[in-house]
Motif scaffolding. Structure first.
Motif, PDB file in Angstrom:
ATOM      1  N   MET A  73       0.836  -1.190   0.000  1.00 40.38           N
ATOM      2  CA  MET A  73       0.000   0.000   0.000  1.00 40.38           C
ATOM      3  C   MET A  73       0.875   1.245   0.000  1.00 40.38           C
ATOM      4  SD  MET A  73      -2.870  -1.074   2.839  1.00 40.38           S
ATOM      5  CE  MET A  73      -3.972   0.283   2.497  1.00 40.38           C
ATOM      6  N   GLU A  74       0.300   2.343  -0.498  1.00 46.13           N
ATOM      7  CA  GLU A  74       1.028   3.598  -0.410  1.00 46.13           C
ATOM      8  C   GLU A  74       1.009   4.080   1.046  1.00 46.13           C
ATOM      9  OE1 GLU A  74      -1.891   7.126  -1.620  1.00 46.13           O
ATOM     10  OE2 GLU A  74      -1.499   5.730  -3.271  1.00 46.13           O
ATOM     11  N   LYS A  75       1.970   4.914   1.388  1.00 45.52           N
ATOM     12  CA  LYS A  75       2.211   5.294   2.774  1.00 45.52           C
ATOM     13  C   LYS A  75       0.981   5.914   3.438  1.00 45.52           C
ATOM     14  CE  LYS A  75       5.463   7.922   5.569  1.00 45.52           C
ATOM     15  NZ  LYS A  75       6.619   8.817   5.555  1.00 45.52           N
ATOM     16  N   ARG A  76       0.318   6.802   2.753  1.00 47.03           N
ATOM     17  CA  ARG A  76      -0.837   7.492   3.353  1.00 47.03           C
ATOM     18  C   ARG A  76      -1.993   6.522   3.599  1.00 47.03           C
ATOM     19  NH1 ARG A  76      -2.146  13.154   3.192  1.00 47.03           N
ATOM     20  NH2 ARG A  76      -4.286  13.419   3.875  1.00 47.03           N
ATOM     21  N   ALA A  77      -2.279   5.667   2.625  1.00 43.47           N
ATOM     22  CA  ALA A  77      -3.366   4.686   2.793  1.00 43.47           C
ATOM     23  C   ALA A  77      -3.025   3.693   3.906  1.00 43.47           C
ATOM     24  CB  ALA A  77      -3.614   3.951   1.485  1.00 43.47           C
ATOM     25  N   PHE A  78      -1.761   3.292   3.977  1.00 39.18           N
ATOM     26  CA  PHE A  78      -1.327   2.387   5.041  1.00 39.18           C
ATOM     27  C   PHE A  78      -1.528   3.043   6.413  1.00 39.18           C
ATOM     28  CE2 PHE A  78       2.208   1.063   7.872  1.00 39.18           C
ATOM     29  CZ  PHE A  78       1.834  -0.254   8.058  1.00 39.18           C
ATOM     30  N   GLY A  79      -1.159   4.305   6.539  1.00 40.71           N
ATOM     31  CA  GLY A  79      -1.358   5.031   7.790  1.00 40.71           C
ATOM     32  C   GLY A  79      -2.827   5.141   8.157  1.00 40.71           C
ATOM     33  N   ASP A  80      -3.675   5.388   7.152  1.00 42.71           N
ATOM     34  CA  ASP A  80      -5.113   5.487   7.421  1.00 42.71           C
ATOM     35  C   ASP A  80      -5.680   4.166   7.921  1.00 42.71           C
ATOM     36  OD1 ASP A  80      -5.166   8.133   6.666  1.00 42.71           O
ATOM     37  OD2 ASP A  80      -5.863   7.731   4.621  1.00 42.71           O
ATOM     38  N   ILE A  81      -5.333   3.074   7.263  1.00 44.25           N
ATOM     39  CA  ILE A  81      -5.897   1.777   7.667  1.00 44.25           C
ATOM     40  C   ILE A  81      -5.347   1.349   9.029  1.00 44.25           C
ATOM     41  CG2 ILE A  81      -4.248   0.240   6.510  1.00 44.25           C
ATOM     42  CD1 ILE A  81      -7.838  -0.510   6.211  1.00 44.25           C
ATOM     43  N   GLN A  82      -4.061   1.609   9.288  1.00 52.68           N
ATOM     44  CA  GLN A  82      -3.500   1.265  10.597  1.00 52.68           C
ATOM     45  C   GLN A  82      -4.131   2.116  11.695  1.00 52.68           C
ATOM     46  OE1 GLN A  82      -2.371  -1.635  10.041  1.00 52.68           O
ATOM     47  NE2 GLN A  82      -0.342  -1.441  10.905  1.00 52.68           N
ATOM     48  N   GLY A  83      -4.432   3.361  11.380  1.00 53.89           N
ATOM     49  CA  GLY A  83      -5.087   4.238  12.348  1.00 53.89           C
ATOM     50  C   GLY A  83      -6.471   3.758  12.734  1.00 53.89           C
ATOM     51  N   ARG A  84      -7.120   3.005  11.877  1.00 55.45           N
ATOM     52  CA  ARG A  84      -8.436   2.449  12.191  1.00 55.45           C
ATOM     53  C   ARG A  84      -8.331   1.048  12.783  1.00 55.45           C
ATOM     54  NH1 ARG A  84      -9.997   5.436  13.963  1.00 55.45           N
ATOM     55  NH2 ARG A  84     -11.887   4.288  14.354  1.00 55.45           N
ATOM     56  N   LEU A  85      -7.308   0.284  12.390  1.00 53.89           N
ATOM     57  CA  LEU A  85      -7.178  -1.080  12.893  1.00 53.89           C
ATOM     58  C   LEU A  85      -6.623  -1.156  14.312  1.00 53.89           C
ATOM     59  CD1 LEU A  85      -5.885  -3.077   9.796  1.00 53.89           C
ATOM     60  CD2 LEU A  85      -8.130  -3.189  10.867  1.00 53.89           C
ATOM     61  N   PHE A  86      -5.679  -0.288  14.655  1.00 57.44           N
ATOM     62  CA  PHE A  86      -5.056  -0.393  15.965  1.00 57.44           C
ATOM     63  C   PHE A  86      -6.022  -0.163  17.120  1.00 57.44           C
ATOM     64  CE2 PHE A  86      -0.996  -0.848  13.947  1.00 57.44           C
ATOM     65  CZ  PHE A  86      -0.304  -1.624  14.857  1.00 57.44           C
ATOM     66  N   PRO A  87      -6.960   0.790  17.045  1.00 61.00           N
ATOM     67  CA  PRO A  87      -7.940   0.868  18.137  1.00 61.00           C
ATOM     68  C   PRO A  87      -8.771  -0.412  18.275  1.00 61.00           C
ATOM     69  CG  PRO A  87      -7.911   2.919  16.929  1.00 61.00           C
ATOM     70  CD  PRO A  87      -7.067   1.956  16.151  1.00 61.00           C
ATOM     71  N   LYS A  88      -9.099  -1.054  17.160  1.00 60.29           N
ATOM     72  CA  LYS A  88      -9.842  -2.323  17.234  1.00 60.29           C
ATOM     73  C   LYS A  88      -8.969  -3.417  17.833  1.00 60.29           C
ATOM     74  CE  LYS A  88     -12.973  -0.088  15.036  1.00 60.29           C
ATOM     75  NZ  LYS A  88     -13.341   1.113  15.735  1.00 60.29           N
ATOM     76  N   PHE A  89      -7.698  -3.406  17.502  1.00 62.15           N
ATOM     77  CA  PHE A  89      -6.733  -4.338  18.092  1.00 62.15           C
ATOM     78  C   PHE A  89      -6.661  -4.126  19.601  1.00 62.15           C
ATOM     79  CE2 PHE A  89      -2.179  -4.771  19.337  1.00 62.15           C
ATOM     80  CZ  PHE A  89      -2.089  -6.154  19.276  1.00 62.15           C
ATOM     81  N   GLY A  90      -6.675  -2.861  20.021  1.00 56.95           N
ATOM     82  CA  GLY A  90      -6.675  -2.560  21.445  1.00 56.95           C
ATOM     83  C   GLY A  90      -7.920  -3.083  22.144  1.00 56.95           C
ATOM     84  N   MET A  91      -9.071  -2.996  21.470  1.00 61.34           N
ATOM     85  CA  MET A  91     -10.311  -3.511  22.054  1.00 61.34           C
ATOM     86  C   MET A  91     -10.264  -5.026  22.234  1.00 61.34           C
ATOM     87  SD  MET A  91     -13.246  -1.329  20.164  1.00 61.34           S
ATOM     88  CE  MET A  91     -12.759   0.254  19.529  1.00 61.34           C
ATOM     89  N   VAL A  92      -9.695  -5.722  21.274  1.00 57.60           N
ATOM     90  CA  VAL A  92      -9.524  -7.171  21.409  1.00 57.60           C
ATOM     91  C   VAL A  92      -8.621  -7.466  22.604  1.00 57.60           C
ATOM     92  CG1 VAL A  92      -8.535  -9.234  20.326  1.00 57.60           C
ATOM     93  CG2 VAL A  92      -9.943  -7.690  18.979  1.00 57.60           C
ATOM     94  N   GLY A  93      -7.537  -6.717  22.733  1.00 60.41           N
ATOM     95  CA  GLY A  93      -6.623  -6.906  23.856  1.00 60.41           C
ATOM     96  C   GLY A  93      -7.266  -6.612  25.200  1.00 60.41           C
ATOM     97  N   LEU A  94      -8.111  -5.577  25.253  1.00 56.57           N
ATOM     98  CA  LEU A  94      -8.811  -5.266  26.499  1.00 56.57           C
ATOM     99  C   LEU A  94      -9.735  -6.406  26.907  1.00 56.57           C
ATOM    100  CD1 LEU A  94      -9.806  -1.524  25.972  1.00 56.57           C
ATOM    101  CD2 LEU A  94      -8.204  -2.405  27.648  1.00 56.57           C
ATOM    102  N   SER A  95     -10.539  -6.869  25.961  1.00 56.01           N
ATOM    103  CA  SER A  95     -11.496  -7.942  26.274  1.00 56.01           C
ATOM    104  C   SER A  95     -10.790  -9.229  26.675  1.00 56.01           C
ATOM    105  CB  SER A  95     -12.390  -8.216  25.068  1.00 56.01           C
ATOM    106  OG  SER A  95     -13.242  -7.133  24.849  1.00 56.01           O
ATOM    107  N   THR A  96      -9.812  -9.623  25.889  1.00 45.15           N
ATOM    108  CA  THR A  96      -9.122 -10.873  26.206  1.00 45.15           C
ATOM    109  C   THR A  96      -8.293 -10.740  27.479  1.00 45.15           C
ATOM    110  OG1 THR A  96      -7.295 -10.280  24.711  1.00 45.15           O
ATOM    111  CG2 THR A  96      -9.063 -11.671  23.811  1.00 45.15           C
ATOM    112  N   GLY A  97      -7.762  -9.555  27.745  1.00 39.86           N
ATOM    113  CA  GLY A  97      -7.000  -9.344  28.968  1.00 39.86           C
ATOM    114  C   GLY A  97      -7.864  -9.464  30.216  1.00 39.86           C
ATOM    115  N   VAL A  98      -9.044  -8.859  30.184  1.00 40.06           N
ATOM    116  CA  VAL A  98      -9.973  -8.970  31.317  1.00 40.06           C
ATOM    117  C   VAL A  98     -10.339 -10.430  31.540  1.00 40.06           C
ATOM    118  CG1 VAL A  98     -12.342  -8.503  32.049  1.00 40.06           C
ATOM    119  CG2 VAL A  98     -10.951  -6.668  31.176  1.00 40.06           C
TER     120      VAL A  98
END
Length: 194
Positions: A73-98
């Motif tokens: 992916m081009e740099k800007r599109a990669f940054g956009d998709i990672q910016g949306r995926l990482f919060p969802k990744f954090g939510m998975v980590g929160l749920s599984t951590g609890v």
């Protein structure tokens, strides 16, 4: 400005991600009373599922999804998709951590694993704490900094020397704020764990 619709209200993206993370954490925590009365087999299966899901998502993000998107992916599109995926990744980590911490404690108190091993509990709690810091401090801050950089880029698209100078100054200021926040979070983590 990028925004997110939650129900009927609109909020800025980092705040929206934090609200969704808090809802995810609260919803997962609502399951804990049911787990407190679960059989040892259910507790063991839930613990294994939580830890496996957390490890699998970390492995996928680090070794499959992230590198594949970075290369293709081009740099800007990669940054956009990672910016949306990482919060969802954090939510998975929160749920599984609890779930991992709670089921480990419940299993130890039900006699499934004998006595409570505080080393394992500390490792599980440390992983959960890392996801809390990521979801409520680091990811929103980075998303906000990236939105500021994009706004500066958009406002200063002129190819003049002054425009380029202002763009570089805005980028340096955002990078400096990010590094100082990164150091602050690192110091806080070190002080809590030492």
């Amino acid at each position: 400005e990028i925004s997110c619709v939650t129900g009927v209200q609109t909020c800025a993206l980092p705040i929206c991600d934090m609200k969704q993370s808090a809802i995810c954490l609260g919803a997962t925590s609502c399951l804990l009373p049911a787990l407190a009365n679960a059989s040892p087999e259910v507790l063991a299966a839930t613990n294994l599922l939580a830890i496996s899901t957390q490890f699998g998502s970390q492995f996928y993000v680090a070794f499959v999804g992230g590198p594949t998107m970075y290369v293709n992916m081009e740099k800007r599109a990669f940054g956009d998709i990672q910016g949306r995926l990482f919060p969802k990744f954090g939510m998975v980590g929160l749920s599984t951590g609890v779930l991992a911490v709670a089921t480990y404690q419940f299993a130890a108190h039900s006699g499934l694993s004998g006595n409570l091993d505080y080393t394992c509990l500390a490792l599980l709690a440390g992983s959960f704490t890392t996801h809390i810091i990521n979801s409520f401090a680091l990811f929103p801050y980075v998303t906000k900094a990236m939105m500021e950089l994009r706004a500066a880029d958009k406002a200063l698209e002129a190819d003049t020397a002054e425009g380029n100078h202002q763009k570089q100054a805005a980028r340096r200021a955002a990078a400096k704020r990010f590094r100082s926040e990164e150091r602050r979070v690192g110091k806080e983590c070190r002080s809590r764990w030492s």
